[in-house]
Structures are given as C-alpha cells and as structure tokens.
Design a protein around this motif. Structure first.
Motif, PDB file in Angstrom:
ATOM      1  N   VAL A   1       3.265  -1.725   3.718  1.00  0.00           N
ATOM      2  CA  VAL A   1       2.998  -0.310   3.479  1.00  0.00           C
ATOM      3  C   VAL A   1       4.298   0.409   3.140  1.00  0.00           C
TER       4      VAL A   1
ATOM      5  N   ASN B   1      -8.655  -3.374  -4.737  1.00  0.00           N
ATOM      6  CA  ASN B   1      -8.672  -2.593  -3.496  1.00  0.00           C
ATOM      7  C   ASN B   1      -8.385  -3.450  -2.277  1.00  0.00           C
TER       8      ASN B   1
ATOM      9  N   TYR C   1      -6.612  -3.943   0.463  1.00  0.00           N
ATOM     10  CA  TYR C   1      -5.715  -3.305   1.401  1.00  0.00           C
ATOM     11  C   TYR C   1      -5.307  -4.308   2.476  1.00  0.00           C
TER      12      TYR C   1
ATOM     13  N   THR D   1      -4.102   4.369  10.478  1.00  0.00           N
ATOM     14  CA  THR D   1      -4.010   2.923  10.752  1.00  0.00           C
ATOM     15  C   THR D   1      -2.567   2.505  11.013  1.00  0.00           C
ATOM     16  N   VAL D   2      -1.646   3.048  10.220  1.00  0.00           N
ATOM     17  CA  VAL D   2      -0.232   2.719  10.414  1.00  0.00           C
ATOM     18  C   VAL D   2       0.241   3.209  11.780  1.00  0.00           C
TER      19      VAL D   2
ATOM     20  N   ILE E   1       1.282   5.122   0.699  1.00  0.00           N
ATOM     21  CA  ILE E   1       0.680   6.204   1.470  1.00  0.00           C
ATOM     22  C   ILE E   1       1.604   7.416   1.411  1.00  0.00           C
TER      23      ILE E   1
ATOM     24  N   LEU F   1       0.841  -1.197   0.000  1.00  0.00           N
ATOM     25  CA  LEU F   1       0.000   0.000   0.000  1.00  0.00           C
ATOM     26  C   LEU F   1       0.875   1.245   0.000  1.00  0.00           C
TER      27      LEU F   1
ATOM     28  N   HIS G   1      -5.512   5.780   6.192  1.00  0.00           N
ATOM     29  CA  HIS G   1      -4.536   4.692   6.181  1.00  0.00           C
ATOM     30  C   HIS G   1      -3.300   5.050   7.005  1.00  0.00           C
TER      31      HIS G   1
ATOM     32  N   SER H   1      -3.563   4.413  -2.293  1.00  0.00           N
ATOM     33  CA  SER H   1      -4.442   4.566  -1.129  1.00  0.00           C
ATOM     34  C   SER H   1      -5.647   5.413  -1.505  1.00  0.00           C
TER      35      SER H   1
ATOM     36  N   SER I   1      -7.675   6.586   0.751  1.00  0.00           N
ATOM     37  CA  SER I   1      -7.796   7.580   1.819  1.00  0.00           C
ATOM     38  C   SER I   1      -6.484   7.632   2.586  1.00  0.00           C
TER      39      SER I   1
ATOM     40  N   VAL J   1      -1.232  -4.233   9.515  1.00  0.00           N
ATOM     41  CA  VAL J   1       0.070  -3.712   9.129  1.00  0.00           C
ATOM     42  C   VAL J   1       1.145  -4.347  10.005  1.00  0.00           C
TER      43      VAL J   1
END
Length: 475
Positions: free
Chosen positions: A399, A371, A373, A32-33, A5, A3, A29, A23, A25, A377
């Motif tokens: 990521v 998509n 994702y 989230t990381v 970002i 992914l 994201h 990504s 969004s 992570v």
C-alpha cells in the motif's frame, strides 16, 4: 501491485508508477490499513525527515528543504546542492567547514527546541502497547528519544574490540577494551545492557554528541548540561571546529613529563556524512540482522521505568519471531543503506513457504486482475511522493498511503482512543453488573433468615400432644 490510497479524496490518481492500483473505496481501504497496524504484534518502522517537519525541523530534498535553502543562501560557495555540505569532503575546504558547522549549529538549535510530533507520539503509544519491534530513523534530531523511546546504537558482547593501550602501565599487550555504546539517557550503560537493543536506532548518527577526529572520544552535546567544550579558552569562533578537551589534557600531561606531543584533534558532530562509514555500523548491522531473524533481545517498553545505573536483567526476547508489519514513513529512500534495510524487512514480513513446498518448482503467477487488492497488508509506504526510480520498488509495498504523515498518525491515534474508551466502558459495565449481582445476593440473605425464624416460632406456638397411656389387653 501497490494499492494507492489518498488521504485527501481530492487527490487524483498519479500516472506513475504503472504498477499502482487505484482504490475503489479509499476510506474503507484506509480503515483496513489502520486495523492492520493495530492488529500487528511486531512492527518495524523506517522513518525519515518527513515525520519531523511539523516540529520546525526542515527536511532535505523538498523545494523548501535544507539542501535548496543552503544553496540559495550561499550563492558564492558554488554549491551544486546543499548535499555538498553533508559530504565527507566538506572538511577539505576551510570555507565549507565553517559553513558546515554553522549549519549544524542551526540544526542543533532547532532540534533542541522542537517537540515530538503526532507521529512520534504514535510510536510511543505503539511501544506502550507492546507492538513496536524497532524504529530505524534517518533523522539526527533525536525527537524519538524526547517522545520516550529508548534510543541509541547497541553494543553486542561478541563484537568487543581488542585495542592495545600503550599509555597505561596496567594494561597488557592486548587488553580487551569494550567500545562504548551510544546509549543515551533513556538507556543507561550497564553490563546488563549488553545485547539489549534500544527501541530506536539512528541510522545516520545524531546531534546529541560530538567526537574527536583524532582520538575518537565522544562528548555529549546537550543544551541542558554543561559541555566539555565550554571550558576551552579562548572559546572557538562561530564556524570553527572546537579542539578536543581530552587531547588537550593529554597534551598538557605529556608536555609536563617531557614526552613528544601528538597534536590536538578537532571535535565534529557525530552524524554520518556521504562518502564515509558509520562509526557504529557493526552495531546497526547486527541489530538489523537479529530483527530480521527474530532473535532480538528487545529493550523495555517506553512505559517501563529505568532507574539511573540500573536496568532489567531480563529484557523482552522474541525468539524465533521476526517483524509482521513494515511501516516506511516520511523518507524518499535515496540512501543505499536504508533502501537495503527496507527491502530486507519487506521480504521478512511476508509469510514464507513451508520447507516441503519450497523444493517444488514455482509456477508462473497469473497476471494480477484489475481489482486484485492485497488480501493482507504487510508493508505500508506513507509519504507525499513515491520514491524514485519507481521501478526499483515494484512488489515491495502493498500500500502507498499518499498524504500528510501527521494526519495518518492522528487517524490511527483516534481509533486507538475510541477502542480504549469502548474497552473502559465495557469494563465499567462489567463492574456495575457484578456490583448489582452482589447487592441482590445481599438482599436475599436477610429474607431467608427471617423466614427461618418465623417457621421456628410457629413450631413453638403449636401445643405438644400429651402421650396417651397404652391400654393393656385382658387375658
């Protein structure tokens, strides 16, 4: 799939590598990381020069990096790249050797003046929170130690070397001599430090020490303390390797007693050059193996005070638990040894199949959706550019956070501070609630006592009814 970002929303999605997933969004994201970092319990970090650029220490491979700068500043040396000065063959040429020592002197000065960056401080914060398993740094500036992390290459008891000492009359034919581990001021050398791994391990050596190429004796290179080489007379000229004080002293002693002279070695920085082995490679390899297997005896957290000459006898041990998150930060991943470490940790952080299911044939996975994702992570690559060749890293990182390392560190630190403020606010509210309940209870007790006294007084005011004599019946 990896992914992609971007920290900067203005950055376009790169055309390569082809396995990058855009990504939908970036803000969500990235959150989230950050939450994955904060929830992890055993974080392994592999970092490079990118985390120290803000401290004024140049990186190596960028357009304004050290390799290109050296090549432009010394056109007469016919350097194909500044990398030539970090090759073991540099000592075969007097001119290159002199240039190498001047470059090291400059780097040492920059390192001594530099201060830990926001990312170094984040590492310290994660260590204080008990989340940091290990930091493997490619940097030689030792800014991690300035940030408060324990620093050095460990020595393990089972890796003791047996060296025959010829000049000692007390030593037998095979006296066991333990090689001195390169623990630095934050990790004093004691017996209890055997098998204890510092929080940060330098993969390419450090500018903190010099060692003799003849007798291998090490000397500290600390601007705050007197150096052994300063006592050499006459002092070495700029760019000239200084003679070893230990060899010099030994030669003087042998000359006095009439023994054959052996020669005086030259001191060189304790950094690992291309084409040579790491002097403490066994210690680094064993530390990596133990971290991967989850049998590491961890160092004290950075906030734990360690008195000089003393150390905790029971270091933290995470038996049976390896890393659960990998952060690869500020490195282009060109060095083979570092690439292998990253690959092994990437495998280790991913959940493995159970023994029963591992015997069954593995079905062919379906092609990833457009998509798809990552659900969780586990591996994060944080750098301005993706490592090359990119095909080698397919499936390694969940990521790629594309952007400035320090901005990411500040974002994580901001979330940590917000959580701590919220936690402190809730704690104050709980304390205030308990104090309010205690006050209410205190007010209730006097009222009960007063009502008890009133009832007693009323009983006293009521006149007692006299007893009437009982009438006898007439028989």
């Amino acid at each position: 799939m990896t992914l992609y970002i971007p920290l900067d929303a203005a950055n376009d999605h790169p055309n390569s590598p082809p396995f990058l997933l855009p990504s939908s969004s970036p803000v969500a994201h990235l959150t989230t990381v950050i939450q994955s970092v904060l929830k992890a319990k055993r974080i392994a970090v592999v970092c490079g020069a990118g985390i120290s650029v803000e401290a004024g220490i140049p990186d190596f491979r960028s357009q304004d990096g050290l390799f290109q700068t050296l090549r432009r500043d010394h056109p007469k040396e016919s350097l194909s790249s500044g990398k030539d000065l970090f090759d073991a063959s540099v000592f075969k040429s007097t001119q290159k050797t002199a240039l190498f020592y001047r470059m090291i002197a400059r780097l040492s000065s920059l390192s001594s003046e530099g201060q830990p960056t926001a990312f170094h401080q984040l590492l310290r914060t994660l260590d204080d929170r008990g989340q940091l398993l290990r930091v493997y740094t490619q940097n030689i500036d030792a800014l991690e130690m300035k940030a408060g992390l324990s620093f050095g290459v460990p020595e393990f008891e089972e890796k003791k070397m047996r060296v025959k000492v010829k000049d000692s009359p007390e030593a037998g034919p095979s006296t066991p001599i333990r090689r001195t581990a390169s623990f630095f001021p934050t990790m004093p050398i004691t017996e209890s430090r055997l098998n204890v791994i510092p929080r940060c391990i330098p993969l390419h050596g450090t500018l903190l020490t010099l060692h003799c190429q003849h007798c291998t004796q090490s000397f500290p290179l600390d601007p705050q303390t007197p150096l052994p080489v300063t006592s050499i007379s006459p002092p070495p000229s700029p760019g000239t390797p200084p003679p070893c004080p230990s060899c010099t002293s030994l030669e003087q002693t042998r000359a006095l007693v009439g023994k054959r002279l052996r020669g005086v070695g030259k001191l060189r920085p304790s950094v690992v050059l291309y084409g040579e082995d790491h002097r403490e490679g066994e210690g680094v390899g064993e530390a990596v193996r133990r971290d991967l297997c989850g049998i590491t005896g961890g160092a004290p957290v950075a906030s734990e005070k360690v008195d000089a000459g003393h150390a905790p006898t029971k270091p933290r041990v995470r038996a049976g638990k390896g890393p659960d998150l990998l952060l690869v930060v500020g490195t282009s991943l060109r060095v083979p040894g570092t690439k292998r470490i990253v690959r092994e940790f990437s495998k280790a952080v991913r959940p493995s199949a159970s023994p029963a299911s591992s015997r069954l044939p593995t079905p062919t996975p379906s092609p990833p959706a457009a998509n798809s994702y990552p659900d969780q992570v586990r591996t994060v690559y944080l750098n301005l550019e993706f490592p090359l060749p990119s095909r080698e890293w397919e499936g390694v990182f969940d990521v790629w956070v594309n952007g400035d390392v320090q901005e990411f560190a500040k974002a994580v630190t901001s979330v940590i501070e917000s959580e701590e403020e919220e936690r402190a606010c809730k704690k104050q509210q709980a304390i205030a609630k308990r104090e309010s309940a205690a006050r209410q209870k205190t007010k209730t007790k006097p009222n009960n006592a007063a009502s008890g006294k009133t009832m007693a007084k009323r009983k006293e005011d009521v006149p007692e009814t006299p007893l009437r004599p009982s009438k006898r019946r007439k028989m």
